[in-house]
Design a protein around this motif. Structure first.
Motif, mmCIF file in Angstrom:
data_model
loop_
_atom_site.group_PDB
_atom_site.id
_atom_site.type_symbol
_atom_site.label_atom_id
_atom_site.label_comp_id
_atom_site.label_asym_id
_atom_site.label_seq_id
_atom_site.Cartn_x
_atom_site.Cartn_y
_atom_site.Cartn_z
ATOM 1 N N VAL A 292 0.872 -1.177 0.000
ATOM 2 C CA VAL A 292 0.000 0.000 0.000
ATOM 3 C C VAL A 292 0.908 1.226 0.000
ATOM 4 C CG1 VAL A 292 -1.863 1.215 1.171
ATOM 5 C CG2 VAL A 292 -1.725 -1.282 1.301
ATOM 6 N N MET A 293 0.883 1.983 -1.071
ATOM 7 C CA MET A 293 1.786 3.116 -1.208
ATOM 8 C C MET A 293 1.167 4.434 -0.767
ATOM 9 S SD MET A 293 3.714 2.160 -4.771
ATOM 10 C CE MET A 293 2.179 1.904 -5.675
ATOM 11 N N ARG A 294 -0.155 4.459 -0.663
ATOM 12 C CA ARG A 294 -0.807 5.691 -0.198
ATOM 13 C C ARG A 294 -2.197 5.368 0.312
ATOM 14 N NH1 ARG A 294 -0.490 10.719 -4.098
ATOM 15 N NH2 ARG A 294 1.681 10.416 -3.488
ATOM 16 N N HIS A 295 -2.573 6.020 1.396
ATOM 17 C CA HIS A 295 -3.888 5.890 2.004
ATOM 18 C C HIS A 295 -4.092 4.474 2.563
ATOM 19 C CE1 HIS A 295 -7.498 7.865 3.028
ATOM 20 N NE2 HIS A 295 -8.297 7.095 2.315
ATOM 21 N N ASN A 296 -5.318 4.108 2.922
ATOM 22 C CA ASN A 296 -5.645 2.789 3.462
ATOM 23 C C ASN A 296 -6.595 2.053 2.519
ATOM 24 O OD1 ASN A 296 -4.199 3.595 5.696
ATOM 25 N ND2 ASN A 296 -6.004 4.201 6.861
ATOM 26 N N VAL A 297 -6.456 0.727 2.467
ATOM 27 C CA VAL A 297 -7.371 -0.074 1.660
ATOM 28 C C VAL A 297 -7.866 -1.255 2.492
ATOM 29 C CG1 VAL A 297 -6.279 0.524 -0.531
ATOM 30 C CG2 VAL A 297 -5.521 -1.503 0.698
ATOM 31 N N VAL A 298 -9.029 -1.769 2.118
ATOM 32 C CA VAL A 298 -9.575 -2.980 2.732
ATOM 33 C C VAL A 298 -9.406 -4.112 1.729
ATOM 34 C CG1 VAL A 298 -11.617 -4.101 3.704
ATOM 35 C CG2 VAL A 298 -11.235 -1.651 4.082
ATOM 36 N N PHE A 299 -8.794 -5.193 2.174
ATOM 37 C CA PHE A 299 -8.508 -6.318 1.288
ATOM 38 C C PHE A 299 -9.373 -7.511 1.673
ATOM 39 C CE2 PHE A 299 -6.370 -9.063 -1.529
ATOM 40 C CZ PHE A 299 -6.014 -10.228 -0.862
ATOM 41 N N THR A 300 -9.966 -8.152 0.670
ATOM 42 C CA THR A 300 -10.867 -9.283 0.903
ATOM 43 C C THR A 300 -10.636 -10.339 -0.176
ATOM 44 O OG1 THR A 300 -12.521 -7.697 1.703
ATOM 45 C CG2 THR A 300 -13.279 -9.941 1.282
ATOM 46 N N VAL A 301 -10.815 -11.606 0.195
ATOM 47 C CA VAL A 301 -10.774 -12.709 -0.762
ATOM 48 C C VAL A 301 -12.158 -13.345 -0.797
ATOM 49 C CG1 VAL A 301 -9.670 -14.876 -1.435
ATOM 50 C CG2 VAL A 301 -8.347 -13.123 -0.231
ATOM 51 N N VAL B 52 -7.834 -4.402 7.129
ATOM 52 C CA VAL B 52 -7.525 -3.016 6.799
ATOM 53 C C VAL B 52 -6.015 -2.909 6.656
ATOM 54 C CG1 VAL B 52 -7.641 -0.622 7.535
ATOM 55 C CG2 VAL B 52 -9.522 -2.186 8.072
ATOM 56 N N CYS B 53 -5.572 -2.489 5.493
ATOM 57 C CA CYS B 53 -4.144 -2.390 5.205
ATOM 58 C C CYS B 53 -3.777 -0.912 5.149
ATOM 59 C CB CYS B 53 -3.814 -3.064 3.879
ATOM 60 S SG CYS B 53 -4.454 -4.761 3.790
ATOM 61 N N HIS B 54 -2.838 -0.522 5.969
ATOM 62 C CA HIS B 54 -2.535 0.889 6.156
ATOM 63 C C HIS B 54 -1.421 1.369 5.234
ATOM 64 C CE1 HIS B 54 -4.384 -0.528 9.945
ATOM 65 N NE2 HIS B 54 -4.979 0.649 9.910
ATOM 66 N N ASP B 55 -1.371 2.684 5.108
ATOM 67 C CA ASP B 55 -0.370 3.357 4.293
ATOM 68 C C ASP B 55 1.027 2.845 4.647
ATOM 69 O OD1 ASP B 55 0.268 6.897 3.634
ATOM 70 O OD2 ASP B 55 1.270 5.101 2.954
#
Length: 669
Positions: A538-547, A591-594
């Motif tokens: 994650v290079m910027r901001h936060n993302v939610v990752f799901t499978v 939740v994957c952070h910056d």
């Protein structure tokens, strides 16, 4: 503002019991620390078997401040409470000190720890942390902060010397050994006593021992002051602290995949020892290295034949400071011919390969010379430079190389020697100098005409030993550097106007997600037991990752198992309605952070379609819309591994998720 300090580990090459005896001699007064006026013991008690001793002291310190400031605050002394807990069984001394005076205006907390070296039972380690928070101090907050940190730095510098002073004092009194503590209340069999004797003899005979089997703790050794002196060079107290802080900060993001201390120090120096700026710059560089597989460059790079025959540059011995020396005969280089025969990306790869070689040569030089070598020297010979070198695509390629090198190899250039500069050079310098970091620009030394041939001060011999000055510069040293020359047009392969200029030798895909957007990757699996792996930064901001997985029997019932998904934008591969109605989660959302680097696996026990989903964390619910419009950026790679290769080892693969991924998962539940 809170000032933080965290020390490297300082090593006393003396046993723990002897160091503790020396430490006790610092009280009740210590002439080596004049500000320490004295102390009174408020508490001194031991556990029933004597294993734990707790001591509290009220320490009196002289205020080292200007006379007028002393008059304003109305005191000449301040008081601190120091609480020591000595664990004799485990050979650990924990110290905590805090201020009693002005406690409502100033908060000072210091924690120290003495413990046995994890790799040598005959040595003792010491580490400390401290924080200073001046909330309100009669309008003198800034002055007091500077005064306090200056005084603290002076005392820390004396700390190691004081222990050594008292150990030498003990030796003069004939005390060179103190028996380790033993629990007198516990009976020991003859066999147990024999084992103790054998272990003690082992510690005495071997300088290094295995911490896991013979020490009370298998604590991993942290950065030591001895390592700093030997491999990094002289740092002041706060620089050491910033280095330790940056290491811990990067460890939190990347787990065990943390660069060495020499690399961390280079990024700190490039940002004037700002931990936050260095962390951001280094994180971006690590993403870049991963995306472009830079760590494999030295092993996998194949130099084009055109480079071997026509590129006039190469490594050549060392300068007088022991730095690796690279010579580039830029005036003899056919920039246009090289670009048209190999292209801009290949020229960039060559430059990065040189930088990677430089890093390894600096490590080797540090070992060979016995002192830190963290930079290399570049000698650029401009004889033959003319207006053809100012060709626009060539300047563009040079500026791109400078930009990438400056961002990812900061503070590796120790000195740049520019010799035989012709009349047109000021034009070239004007074009490129604004793209060079100011600290790097200061390292440029220019020679016009034959000035470089002067002996002693002012000539090349001031920086390079006479025996290493190349023959083509009037010296006696033979070089193995090509002379350059014009690249034949029959070797031209690249239409420069048609190149994109992008360096995309990468396995990773890059994506950008606006607010509310998601990105899906669909994977079809007809191999029960196959393993799906993923790796993303994650290079910027936060993302939610799901499978997700498409249920075979989910015509109407599966939707109840799926939480509401915020699906929007134009990134999705499958339709939003189909995703909701027919897919179920097979891995919990995290939740994957910056700045985080996430790796993981999933065993695809069932056939069907699997979805990897990344979602901008913003706008997670329509009831709480986000006011921010930051885009999320990440790069990812995924792969499917056939089940035949991994039968019998599925559990080990399933547990291979990184520590940071697990931590993020726990936060998101």
């Amino acid at each position: 503002m809170v000032q933080q300090y965290q020390s490297p580990v300082r090593v006393y090459k003396h046993p723990f019991a002897l160091v503790m005896m020396a430490y006790e001699r610092r009280f009740p007064t210590c002439p080596q620390i004049p500000v320490f006026v004295g102390c009174e013991i408020m508490l001194d008690e031991e556990s029933e078997n004597g294993a734990i001793r707790t001591t509290e002291r009220r320490c009196k310190l002289n205020v080292e401040a200007p006379y007028i400031l002393k008059k304003i605050i109305g005191v000449d002394f301040v008081y601190f409470i120091q609480r020591n807990v000595l664990d004799r069984r485990n050979n650990v001394l924990e110290i905590e000190a805090y201020n009693e005076s002005f406690a409502t205006r100033v908060t000072v907390i210091e924690k120290c720890r003495y413990f046995i070296h994890p790799e040598n039972a005959e040595w003792t380690c010491f580490e400390q942390t401290a924080s200073l928070d001046i909330k309100n101090f009669f309008g003198f907050e800034n002055s007091m902060e500077k005064l306090a940190m200056k005084q603290y730095a002076q005392n820390i510098a004396k700390g190691k010397e004081i222990i050594e002073f008292f150990i030498n004092e003990l030796k003069e009194e004939g005390i060179t050994y103190v028996s380790p503590w033993k629990d007198q209340q516990e009976g020991s069999s003859e066999e147990e006593k024999k084992n103790v004797v054998e272990n003690n003899e082992l510690y005495s005979d071997k300088e290094l021992c295995n911490a896991d089997s013979k020490l009370p703790s298998n604590r991993e050794m942290q950065l030591s002051s001895d390592y700093i002196e030997r491999y990094l060079g002289k740092l002041d107290m706060m620089q050491e602290s910033k280095l330790v802080q940056l290491r811990h900060s990067i460890e939190e993001l990347r787990g065990s995949s943390v660069p060495g201390y020499a690399t961390l120090l280079r990024f700190l120096r490039a940002t004037e020892f700002s931990v936050e700026k260095a962390r951001e710059m280094l994180t971006q560089s690590l993403h870049w290295r991963k995306k472009h597989q830079i760590d494999k460059l030295l092993d996998e790079y194949e130099m084009p034949q055109v480079i071997k025959e026509y590129f006039p540059g190469g490594w050549h011995h060392f300068d007088k400071d022991g730095r690796p020396l690279y010579i580039l005969r830029l005036g003899q280089m056919d920039v246009k011919g090289l670009l048209k025969s190999i292209g801009e990306d290949e020229l960039l790869l060559l430059s990065l390969h040189i930088c990677e070689e430089g890093l390894h040569l600096m490590e080797d030089a540090t070992t060979v010379w016995g002192h830190p070598v963290s930079q290399w020297t570049l000698l650029i010979d401009l004889e033959g430079l003319n207006m053809r070198h100012l060709w626009r695509p060539g300047i563009k390629a040079l500026l791109r190389i400078i930009e990438i090198v400056e961002a990812n190899y900061p503070e590796t250039m120790g000195r740049v020697l520019i010799i035989r500069a012709p009349r047109c050079f000021p034009i070239l310098w004007t074009l490129i100098s604004t793209f060079i970091n100011e600290n790097t620009r200061k390292k440029f030394i220019f020679y016009c005409g034959t000035d470089y041939q002067e002996q002693g001060s002012g000539g090349l011999s001031e920086y390079i030993n006479q025996e290493f000055i190349p023959e083509f510069l009037g010296g006696s040293s033979e070089t193995y550097i090509m002379e350059g020359g014009v690249v034949p047009k029959n070797l031209y392969k690249v239409d420069l106007e048609g190149t994109s200029g992008e360096h995309e030798h990468s396995l990773y895909h890059s994506i950008s997600l606006s607010r509310g957007q998601t990105h899906h990757v669909s994977i079809e699996s007809n191999d029960p037991g196959a393993v799906l792996t993923w790796d993303f930064d994650v290079m910027r901001h936060n993302v939610v990752f799901t499978v997700l997985h498409k249920s075979q029997n989910s015509e109407n019932g599966a939707i109840s198992e799926i939480p509401e998904l915020a699906i929007g934008g134009d990134h999705e591969v499958v339709a939003a309605k189909e995703l909701k109605d027919n897919y179920v989660k097979v891995e919990p959302s995290i939740v994957c952070h910056d700045g985080e680097s996430i790796q993981g696996t999933h065993i695809m026990q069932d056939t069907g379609t699997y979805i990897l989903q990344w979602q901008n964390q913003e706008d997670q619910t329509e009831f709480l819309p986000s006011i921010s419009s930051h885009k999320a950026q990440l790069m990812y790679f995924y792969e499917t591994l056939p089940s035949a290769h991994y039968r019998g080892s599925m559990m080990s693969l399933q547990s291979a998720i990184s520590g940071r991924s697990e931590a993020s998962s726990s936060l998101s539940r």
